[in-house]
Design a protein around this motif. Structure first.
Motif, PDB file in Angstrom:
ATOM      1  N   TYR A 230       3.826  -5.428   2.661  1.00 48.01           N
ATOM      2  CA  TYR A 230       2.731  -4.459   2.157  1.00 48.01           C
ATOM      3  C   TYR A 230       2.940  -3.077   2.354  1.00 48.01           C
ATOM      4  CZ  TYR A 230      -0.391  -8.430   0.899  1.00 48.01           C
ATOM      5  OH  TYR A 230      -1.178  -9.508   0.336  1.00 48.01           O
ATOM      6  N   GLN A 278      -8.410  -4.973   4.019  1.00 46.50           N
ATOM      7  CA  GLN A 278      -9.131  -4.315   2.606  1.00 46.50           C
ATOM      8  C   GLN A 278     -10.571  -4.577   2.871  1.00 46.50           C
ATOM      9  OE1 GLN A 278      -6.426  -6.868   0.188  1.00 46.50           O
ATOM     10  NE2 GLN A 278      -5.539  -4.903  -0.729  1.00 46.50           N
ATOM     11  N   LYS A 284      -5.651   1.291   1.654  1.00 43.26           N
ATOM     12  CA  LYS A 284      -5.386   0.553   0.371  1.00 43.26           C
ATOM     13  C   LYS A 284      -4.017  -0.225   0.642  1.00 43.26           C
ATOM     14  CE  LYS A 284      -3.733   1.631  -4.190  1.00 43.26           C
ATOM     15  NZ  LYS A 284      -3.296   2.538  -5.300  1.00 43.26           N
ATOM     16  N   TRP A 285      -3.953  -1.533   0.493  1.00 38.76           N
ATOM     17  CA  TRP A 285      -2.838  -2.402   0.837  1.00 38.76           C
ATOM     18  C   TRP A 285      -2.559  -2.786  -0.519  1.00 38.76           C
ATOM     19  CZ3 TRP A 285      -1.581  -4.969   5.605  1.00 38.76           C
ATOM     20  CH2 TRP A 285      -2.244  -4.517   6.871  1.00 38.76           C
ATOM     21  N   ARG A 286      -0.929  -2.552  -0.772  1.00 40.28           N
ATOM     22  CA  ARG A 286      -0.422  -3.004  -2.071  1.00 40.28           C
ATOM     23  C   ARG A 286       1.082  -3.661  -1.736  1.00 40.28           C
ATOM     24  NH1 ARG A 286       3.731  -1.382  -5.161  1.00 40.28           N
ATOM     25  NH2 ARG A 286       4.150   0.713  -3.673  1.00 40.28           N
ATOM     26  N   LYS A 288       4.317  -5.084  -2.118  1.00 39.41           N
ATOM     27  CA  LYS A 288       5.625  -4.496  -2.626  1.00 39.41           C
ATOM     28  C   LYS A 288       6.776  -5.309  -2.296  1.00 39.41           C
ATOM     29  CE  LYS A 288       7.761  -1.010  -0.863  1.00 39.41           C
ATOM     30  NZ  LYS A 288       8.983  -1.693  -0.025  1.00 39.41           N
TER      31      LYS A 288
END
Length: 312
Positions: A230, A278, A284-286, A288
């Protein structure tokens, strides 16, 4: 035979004193590939490469390089290898042209003068041909060293930390030339600890403390480990970093400027950590795709330093 690997070795081992510098190393290197050897300084990268290519005799193991036996046909291997050492090893009191001519004489290159002229042109050295090697900058010395390695048209090129101490543009130019050679069928082995160079390689082997941790196509390494990542952004990232390092659901935390890369091999546990944070709404956690750098950090964190006990 055209599909045969350029190098195939099994069980390579090298011991210096009380240290097993390379420990039962296996490797298959496809012909024409750019193969990167990554690992910390002193991890055995250079020793491994030299054994695979007949420049150093292993204490155990066997294999072939360019179709020749690494134990019994070393001279034939050496005649087909270009070796670029980390330290500039040509004559600083000779000109560029004189250095290339000297190396060409050593390899008994036919049509020597024409071949030197072509080497100067290939590496953009023609206008500096009469400049003393000792007055060159790091980038130009690098070009000269590569030209000298290739003067006898070797099928295999060994590069030991080739871009140490040169500027970014020189590094880019160097890698452009390496890709050109690879496209022409030259197999390239590169020892490096620069991640931006690792991504230039078709294949990668991670080596630490004499052992191979993993090897395979560069783009597949993170998936082979099973690593998930993340990317996290937001305020007070240092406090979050410290908290995450204590979380059992997190395998590793790597900081890149104001961004955290939070990784682990347990996807469910990592997702739970992400949801929990979150829900707080602070960051903000994305999710990847895990990349080579995260994979490298993960592998090194789990590697055991078997040299430490010897040193103590």
């Amino acid at each position: 035979m055209t599909d045969a690997p350029a190098i195939s070795v099994q069980g390579l081992t090298k011991v210096f004193g009380d240290r097993t510098v390379v420990d039962h190393f296996d490797m298959q290197v496809p012909k024409g590939a750019i193969y990167g050897f990554l690992g910390p300084n002193g991890s055995g990268k250079t020793t491994t490469i030299r054994m695979m290519c007949g420049l150093l005799t292993p204490d155990a193991g066997s294999g072939t390089c360019l179709g020749f036996d690494i134990l019994h046909e070393q001279d034939r291997i050496k005649a087909n290898v270009g070796y670029m050492t980390q330290k500039f090893s040509l004559y600083e009191d000779l000109t560029i042209r004189e250095n290339l001519d000297f190396v060409a004489r050593m390899y008994q290159v036919p049509n020597r003068r024409d071949r030197v002229r072509q080497a100067l042109a290939d590496l953009g050295l023609s206008e500096r041909a009469n400049q003393l090697a000792g007055t060159l900058s790091g980038g130009w010395k690098q070009r000269l060293a590569l030209a000298a390695c290739m003067i006898h048209d070797p099928a295999l090129l060994l590069l030991d930390e080739p871009t140490a101490g040169v500027d970014p543009k020189a590094r880019r130019d160097f890698w452009d030339e390496i890709r050109r050679l690879s496209a022409a069928g030259v197999t390239v082995l590169v020892s490096t600890h620069y991640m931006d160079e690792a991504i230039q390689c078709d294949f990668i082997a991670y080596i630490a403390y004499g052992k191979k941790l993993i090897s395979g196509p560069a783009r597949e390494i993170p998936a082979m480990i099973g690593l998930h990542t993340y990317q996290v952004t937001g305020p007070d990232i240092s406090a979050l970093e410290a908290e995450l390092r204590q979380d059992p659901g997190v395998g590793q935390v790597a900081r890149f400027g104001a961004v955290l890369h939070v990784s682990g091999t347990d996807r469910a546990a990592l997702d739970a950590v992400a949801r929990r944070h979150q829900d707080k709404g602070d960051h903000k956690w994305r999710l990847k795709e895990a990349e080579l750098e995260e994979a490298f950090i993960y592998l090194m964190a789990g590697a055991e330093d078997n040299f430490q006990a010897v040193a103590e």
